[in-house]
Design a protein around this motif. Structure first.
Motif, short mmCIF file in Angstrom:
data_model
loop_
_atom_site.label_atom_id
_atom_site.label_comp_id
_atom_site.label_asym_id
_atom_site.label_seq_id
_atom_site.Cartn_x
_atom_site.Cartn_y
_atom_site.Cartn_z
N VAL A 1 -8.68 3.32 -0.61
CA VAL A 1 -8.41 2.34 -0.63
C VAL A 1 -7.60 1.79 1.12
N GLY A 2 -6.80 2.41 1.43
CA GLY A 2 -6.40 2.27 3.36
C GLY A 2 -7.32 2.13 3.60
N THR A 3 -8.43 3.05 3.33
CA THR A 3 -10.25 2.61 4.42
C THR A 3 -10.53 0.91 4.05
N PHE A 4 -10.64 1.11 3.17
CA PHE A 4 -10.76 -0.62 2.35
C PHE A 4 -9.42 -1.66 2.77
N ILE A 5 -8.41 -0.84 2.62
CA ILE A 5 -7.56 -2.82 3.30
C ILE A 5 -7.64 -2.76 4.82
N LEU A 6 -7.80 -1.03 5.43
CA LEU A 6 -7.94 -1.65 7.18
C LEU A 6 -9.30 -2.23 7.38
N LEU A 7 -10.00 -1.53 7.19
CA LEU A 7 -11.71 -2.03 7.17
C LEU A 7 -11.53 -4.20 6.60
N ILE A 8 -10.74 -4.36 6.18
CA ILE A 8 -11.19 -6.14 5.60
C ILE A 8 -10.53 -6.50 6.56
N LEU A 9 -8.96 -6.08 6.73
CA LEU A 9 -8.30 -6.56 7.71
C LEU A 9 -8.68 -6.62 8.64
N TYR A 10 -9.38 -5.71 9.83
CA TYR A 10 -10.02 -5.84 11.04
C TYR A 10 -11.21 -6.82 10.69
N ILE A 11 -11.79 -6.62 9.92
CA ILE A 11 -12.99 -7.91 9.85
C ILE A 11 -12.35 -9.29 9.95
N GLU B 1 -2.97 20.55 -10.76
CA GLU B 1 -2.63 20.64 -9.30
C GLU B 1 -3.67 19.99 -8.06
N PHE B 2 -4.68 20.19 -8.75
CA PHE B 2 -5.93 20.37 -7.94
C PHE B 2 -6.86 18.81 -8.16
N ASP B 3 -6.88 18.18 -9.50
CA ASP B 3 -6.86 16.55 -10.04
C ASP B 3 -5.64 16.13 -9.27
N SER B 4 -4.53 16.54 -9.25
CA SER B 4 -3.10 15.19 -8.89
C SER B 4 -3.31 15.30 -8.07
N MET B 5 -3.44 16.26 -6.69
CA MET B 5 -3.43 16.07 -5.41
C MET B 5 -5.33 15.60 -4.82
N SER B 6 -6.48 15.41 -5.81
CA SER B 6 -7.31 14.66 -5.48
C SER B 6 -6.91 13.01 -5.30
N LYS B 7 -6.27 12.47 -7.18
CA LYS B 7 -6.07 11.03 -6.70
C LYS B 7 -5.17 10.70 -6.44
N VAL B 8 -4.38 11.39 -6.04
CA VAL B 8 -2.89 10.81 -4.70
C VAL B 8 -4.24 10.43 -2.95
N THR B 9 -4.52 11.99 -3.02
CA THR B 9 -5.31 11.39 -0.99
C THR B 9 -6.71 10.43 -1.74
N ASN B 10 -7.14 10.65 -2.77
CA ASN B 10 -7.93 9.61 -2.49
C ASN B 10 -7.49 7.96 -2.24
N TYR B 11 -6.43 7.51 -3.12
CA TYR B 11 -5.86 6.73 -2.78
C TYR B 11 -5.35 6.47 -2.10
N PHE B 12 -5.06 7.10 -1.04
CA PHE B 12 -4.56 7.32 0.52
C PHE B 12 -5.87 6.64 1.40
N TYR C 1 0.92 -1.13 -0.13
CA TYR C 1 -0.36 -0.31 0.15
C TYR C 1 0.72 1.26 0.31
N MET C 2 1.87 1.18 0.81
CA MET C 2 3.05 2.65 1.10
C MET C 2 3.94 2.68 -0.24
N ILE C 3 4.10 1.78 -1.35
CA ILE C 3 5.39 1.68 -1.76
C ILE C 3 4.22 2.68 -3.11
N ILE C 4 3.09 1.76 -3.36
CA ILE C 4 2.17 2.59 -4.57
C ILE C 4 1.54 3.86 -4.49
N GLY C 5 1.75 4.15 -2.82
CA GLY C 5 1.33 5.54 -2.78
C GLY C 5 1.99 6.67 -2.82
#
Length: 284
Positions: A270-280, A256-267, A236-240
């Protein structure tokens, strides 16, 4: 009229930003190995209300009318955001009363810091270094809030390292969200880190904070004997990191705004989905 103001508040919560709260909270649950139960649901609701209130309070004093992280076309800011922030924080505080003393204390501290951070009488966020520190504390406290639901001491190495990971992660994301607002910060009189040192240095610093967040997080997972989760976090961190590097190399300011949104939306997503699955998986 009332429905219009409710909609305005609803939009200004900036839902994508709230996933960062969920990220730190879920990571805390995983590291502390908190068993799922009604207390977790109450705590999650309290944290969501708290940080929604913090976001609304900040938006009220920022009065953004241009694209801002989590909101490309913000509706006009008025007093409803201020009242909404107070209501949300009060509801979060009431819920915290029924969770535990540490969770309650951390909630009160967050509310106080939010006031100091955004209110025009103090506006600590106008200093770039102080703003970074406040965001570190925000991530740190969110992780601790989740960890307080366990029977573990919050002074254990894995808990403290996880808290530092959450803090550095939020600092990194905060820097990313500043880059497209350099001109707006200057007009407001906020001397942000990005304004002081420029776009590239802000993003490079963001990468350094990401690396620190990853190292602290990986060590915390290792000490918690969560090796499968450790390998997932590495990927997850390497891709980010690669996404941020590609962003730095893109010199087109119009994106700039679109690039920021793309990167922060990934973190965030995607991060929330991964951690939610891991917690479940961990809770089964």
């Amino acid at each position: 009229m009332l429905l219009k103001e409710v909609k305005r508040v609803f939009i200004h919560i900036r839902w994508s930003l709230q996933t960062y709260t969920l990220l730190g909270f879920l990571f805390g649950l995983i590291i502390a190995k908190v068993v799922f139960g009604i207390n977790v649901l109450f705590a999650l609701l309290s944290i969501f209300l708290l940080w929604s209130g913090v976001t609304l309070f900040n938006s009220y004093y920022d009065k953004d009318d241009k694209p801002v992280a989590g909101l490309k076309n913000p509706p006009k800011v008025n007093k409803s955001l201020f009242y909404g922030s107070i209501i949300f924080k009060l509801l979060a505080l009431i819920l915290a009363l029924f969770i535990n003393k540490i969770f309650l204390a951390l909630t009160i501290i967050t509310i106080i810091l939010s006031f100091l951070y955004s209110h025009r009488f103090f506006r600590f966020k106008s200093n770039g270094f102080v703003a970074l520190f406040f965001n570190f504390i925000a991530g740190f406290l969110t992780f601790l809030s989740a960890s307080s639901l366990s029977n573990l001491s919050l002074l254990k190495y894995n808990i403290l390292l996880g808290s530092f990971s959450s803090g550095f992660f939020l600092m990194s994301i905060y820097l990313m969200m500043q880059v497209h607002q350099i001109k707006d910060d200057k007009e407001r009189g906020d001397i942000s880190y990005a304004l002081m040192f420029g776009r590239n240095r802000a993003l490079i610093t963001s990468i350094l904070f990401l690396i620190l967040a990853g190292l602290f997080g990986l060590t915390s997972l290792y000490l918690s004997s969560l090796l499968f989760q450790l390998f997932i976090l590495v990927a997850y961190m390497i891709i980010g990191l690669l996404l941020v590097i590609f962003w730095i190399r893109d010199k087109n300011s119009k994106r700039e705004f679109d690039s920021m949104s793309k990167v922060t939306n990934y973190f965030s997503f995607v991060g929330t989905f991964i951690l939610l699955i891991l917690y479940i998986i961990q809770s089964i």
